[in-house]
Motif scaffolding. Sequence first.
Motif, mmCIF file in Angstrom:
data_model
loop_
_atom_site.group_PDB
_atom_site.id
_atom_site.type_symbol
_atom_site.label_atom_id
_atom_site.label_comp_id
_atom_site.label_asym_id
_atom_site.label_seq_id
_atom_site.Cartn_x
_atom_site.Cartn_y
_atom_site.Cartn_z
ATOM 1 N N ASN A 260 28.660 31.737 45.569
ATOM 2 C CA ASN A 260 28.560 33.127 45.114
ATOM 3 C C ASN A 260 29.361 34.068 46.008
ATOM 4 O O ASN A 260 29.981 35.015 45.525
ATOM 5 C CB ASN A 260 27.099 33.572 45.060
ATOM 6 N N LEU A 261 29.356 33.812 47.300
ATOM 7 C CA LEU A 261 30.118 34.634 48.237
ATOM 8 C C LEU A 261 31.620 34.511 47.961
ATOM 9 O O LEU A 261 32.335 35.509 47.921
ATOM 10 C CB LEU A 261 29.793 34.227 49.673
ATOM 11 N N GLU A 262 32.083 33.287 47.745
ATOM 12 C CA GLU A 262 33.496 33.079 47.466
ATOM 13 C C GLU A 262 33.896 33.726 46.140
ATOM 14 O O GLU A 262 34.959 34.342 46.035
ATOM 15 C CB GLU A 262 33.814 31.590 47.437
ATOM 16 N N GLN A 263 33.040 33.641 45.132
ATOM 17 C CA GLN A 263 33.333 34.295 43.857
ATOM 18 C C GLN A 263 33.388 35.812 44.028
ATOM 19 O O GLN A 263 34.242 36.479 43.444
ATOM 20 C CB GLN A 263 32.278 33.927 42.812
ATOM 21 N N ASP A 264 32.508 36.342 44.833
ATOM 22 C CA ASP A 264 32.490 37.782 45.088
ATOM 23 C C ASP A 264 33.773 38.221 45.807
ATOM 24 O O ASP A 264 34.380 39.241 45.466
ATOM 25 C CB ASP A 264 31.261 38.141 45.924
ATOM 26 N N ILE A 265 34.231 37.435 46.779
ATOM 27 C CA ILE A 265 35.460 37.753 47.510
ATOM 28 C C ILE A 265 36.653 37.703 46.569
ATOM 29 O O ILE A 265 37.513 38.597 46.582
ATOM 30 C CB ILE A 265 35.650 36.792 48.706
ATOM 31 N N ASP B 131 37.151 47.968 40.982
ATOM 32 C CA ASP B 131 35.689 47.945 40.959
ATOM 33 C C ASP B 131 35.079 48.457 42.252
ATOM 34 O O ASP B 131 33.898 48.766 42.304
ATOM 35 C CB ASP B 131 35.178 46.523 40.704
ATOM 36 N N GLU B 132 35.892 48.545 43.310
ATOM 37 C CA GLU B 132 35.393 48.992 44.610
ATOM 38 C C GLU B 132 35.128 50.492 44.583
ATOM 39 O O GLU B 132 35.860 51.245 43.952
ATOM 40 C CB GLU B 132 36.408 48.684 45.714
ATOM 41 N N ARG C 182 36.628 38.120 43.307
ATOM 42 C CA ARG C 182 36.524 39.230 42.365
ATOM 43 C C ARG C 182 37.005 40.530 42.996
ATOM 44 O O ARG C 182 37.738 41.302 42.396
ATOM 45 C CB ARG C 182 35.088 39.393 41.884
ATOM 46 N N ARG C 183 36.635 40.760 44.243
ATOM 47 C CA ARG C 183 37.068 41.973 44.934
ATOM 48 C C ARG C 183 38.571 41.968 45.180
ATOM 49 O O ARG C 183 39.215 43.005 45.138
ATOM 50 C CB ARG C 183 36.334 42.123 46.259
#
Length: 144
Positions: free
Chosen positions: A101-106, A115-116, A108-109
Amino acid sequence: MRVVLIVLAVALVLYALLDCARTPEDNMPARMPKLVWVCMIIIAPMVGAIAWIIVSRVKAAEERGGYVEPTVWSSREGTSFRRPERPRPSGPDDDPDFLRNLEQDIRRRKHHPQDEPKADPSGEADPRTDSDPEAEGDTQAPQP
């Protein structure tokens, strides 16, 4: 041979009917009243009897934490239907779901910077983050 099968079927239905009749109303499996179970065993003898035996045994095993009592029909040691628990990670860096999930979040950002949250274009600071000593109840006069 047919006679043996008929006798076994009748014995199975009688066993299921007697077992169902002996079961207290508050312990009936599958949230069905006793009358429905009895009708099901009588109307569809083989299907109803087998369904009663399976469902009542599963409910009894669940109440005992997955342990099935040893009977004439089972082994002497009994049977345990407990599922092994999945080992839990000791920290977030050991948890593969967290890392995924952390890697997917990184990603995506990185790929969707819109989105930021953006800074205020006027250059003014956010009034919610400014600390005003008088607003917080600090009424001391400034030292000269």
